[in-house]
Design a protein around this motif. Structure first.
Motif, short mmCIF file in Angstrom:
data_model
loop_
_atom_site.label_atom_id
_atom_site.label_comp_id
_atom_site.label_asym_id
_atom_site.label_seq_id
_atom_site.Cartn_x
_atom_site.Cartn_y
_atom_site.Cartn_z
N GLU A 1 0.85 -1.22 0.05
CA GLU A 1 -0.09 0.03 -0.02
C GLU A 1 0.80 1.39 0.23
OE1 GLU A 1 -4.02 1.53 2.18
OE2 GLU A 1 -2.32 0.74 3.27
N ALA A 2 2.06 1.30 0.50
CA ALA A 2 3.06 2.33 0.81
C ALA A 2 3.54 2.44 -0.61
CB ALA A 2 3.79 2.16 1.90
N LYS A 3 4.12 1.21 -0.93
CA LYS A 3 4.66 1.53 -2.56
C LYS A 3 3.75 1.86 -3.55
CE LYS A 3 8.43 0.12 -4.87
NZ LYS A 3 9.45 1.03 -5.20
N PHE A 4 2.60 1.22 -3.77
CA PHE A 4 1.66 1.43 -4.77
C PHE A 4 0.32 2.19 -4.08
CE2 PHE A 4 4.21 -2.52 -5.53
CZ PHE A 4 4.99 -1.84 -6.67
N PRO A 5 0.23 3.27 -3.97
CA PRO A 5 -0.86 3.99 -3.36
C PRO A 5 -2.13 3.79 -4.48
CG PRO A 5 0.87 5.63 -3.89
CD PRO A 5 1.29 4.23 -4.05
N ALA A 6 -3.18 3.68 -3.87
CA ALA A 6 -4.33 3.77 -4.97
C ALA A 6 -5.61 4.31 -4.13
CB ALA A 6 -4.72 2.18 -5.18
N PRO A 7 -6.45 4.69 -4.76
CA PRO A 7 -7.69 5.47 -4.20
C PRO A 7 -8.48 4.43 -3.43
CG PRO A 7 -7.91 5.11 -6.70
CD PRO A 7 -6.67 4.84 -6.34
N ALA A 8 -9.33 4.97 -2.74
CA ALA A 8 -10.23 4.11 -2.02
C ALA A 8 -11.42 3.49 -2.85
CB ALA A 8 -11.08 4.62 -0.81
N ALA B 1 -13.78 2.53 -7.94
CA ALA B 1 -13.83 1.08 -7.84
C ALA B 1 -12.73 0.46 -8.77
CB ALA B 1 -15.38 0.73 -7.98
N LEU B 2 -12.83 0.92 -9.88
CA LEU B 2 -11.64 0.34 -10.90
C LEU B 2 -10.27 0.37 -10.47
CD1 LEU B 2 -12.02 -1.45 -13.77
CD2 LEU B 2 -11.73 1.09 -14.84
N ARG B 3 -9.98 1.64 -10.12
CA ARG B 3 -8.38 1.85 -10.00
C ARG B 3 -8.12 1.51 -8.39
NH1 ARG B 3 -6.15 7.20 -11.16
NH2 ARG B 3 -7.81 7.98 -10.09
N SER B 4 -8.91 1.07 -7.56
CA SER B 4 -8.58 0.81 -6.33
C SER B 4 -7.95 -0.43 -6.07
CB SER B 4 -10.04 0.61 -5.34
OG SER B 4 -10.75 -0.32 -5.85
N THR B 5 -7.92 -1.32 -7.27
CA THR B 5 -7.61 -2.70 -7.26
C THR B 5 -6.27 -2.68 -8.07
OG1 THR B 5 -9.35 -3.64 -6.51
CG2 THR B 5 -7.44 -4.94 -7.22
#
Length: 197
Positions: free
Chosen positions: A89-96, A101-105
């Protein structure tokens, strides 16, 4: 054999293959099934090894310790999963998920569960190595193989205490045992049938 099944299936679970989610899940379920088969075989074997190495006073504590290690393993696995997830999560931050929904994973998330599953092979491999260095238990060596000298030598090495071989006692115990009977005999059912039921 059970430990090797555990090692191979842990690694294979992390390497579950396929281009579609259904195929990945199918191979994952296949390898997890066989991993459970290995665990199911090793679970009673670990308790048996401990009970055969322990004396009468410490046997209950040793067998309890074997079963208590399951809790520590579950806790260690959870902590490791949290650490790996936090690192990704620290290395590859993503939106909630609620935001996007699409970019969160992220694609790298596929590596997280694979690493967690494959690291499970390390304790099994370490146990395999340590068991391969252990001598056969003294009870087996003395009563089944009927070699009191080797049993005394093995226990002296394991317990780091000098133990004398008593071949006469082993022969006396073997001779005093009632006649041997097969697993599905009437004698076996008379002695152990109710307990097994």
């Amino acid at each position: 054999m059970t430990l090797m099944v555990m090692v191979l299936c842990s690694v294979a679970s992390g390497l579950s293959f396929g281009h579609e989610p259904k195929t990945v899940m199918a191979t994952l379920c296949f390898f997890r099934f066989w991993l459970g088969f290995g665990i199911g075989g090793d679970y009673p074997l670990s308790a048996t090894i401990m009970s055969e190495y322990a004396n009468k006073k410490t046997r209950g504590a040793f067998v309890s310790a074997v079963f208590a290690m399951q809790g520590f393993g579950i806790m260690a696995g959870g902590i490791f999963a949290i650490i790996i997830s936090s690192a990704f999560e620290a290395k590859f931050p993503a939106p909630a998920y609620a935001e996007d929904a699409l970019r969160s994973t992220i694609p790298q998330a596929d590596l997280v569960w694979r690493i967690i599953l494959m690291v499970g092979a390390i304790p099994a491999a370490m146990t395999y190595y340590s068991r391969s260095k252990m001598p056969e238990t003294a009870r087996y060596t003395a009563l089944v193989a009927k070699d009191a000298k080797l049993a005394a030598s093995d226990m002296s090495r394991v317990l780091q205490v000098e133990i004398e071989a008593e071949q006469e006692k082993v022969e006396e115990i073997s001779n005093n045992k009632s006649k041997a009977f097969s697993l599905f005999s009437k004698e076996f059912m008379k002695r152990h049938g109710l307990h097994l039921l």
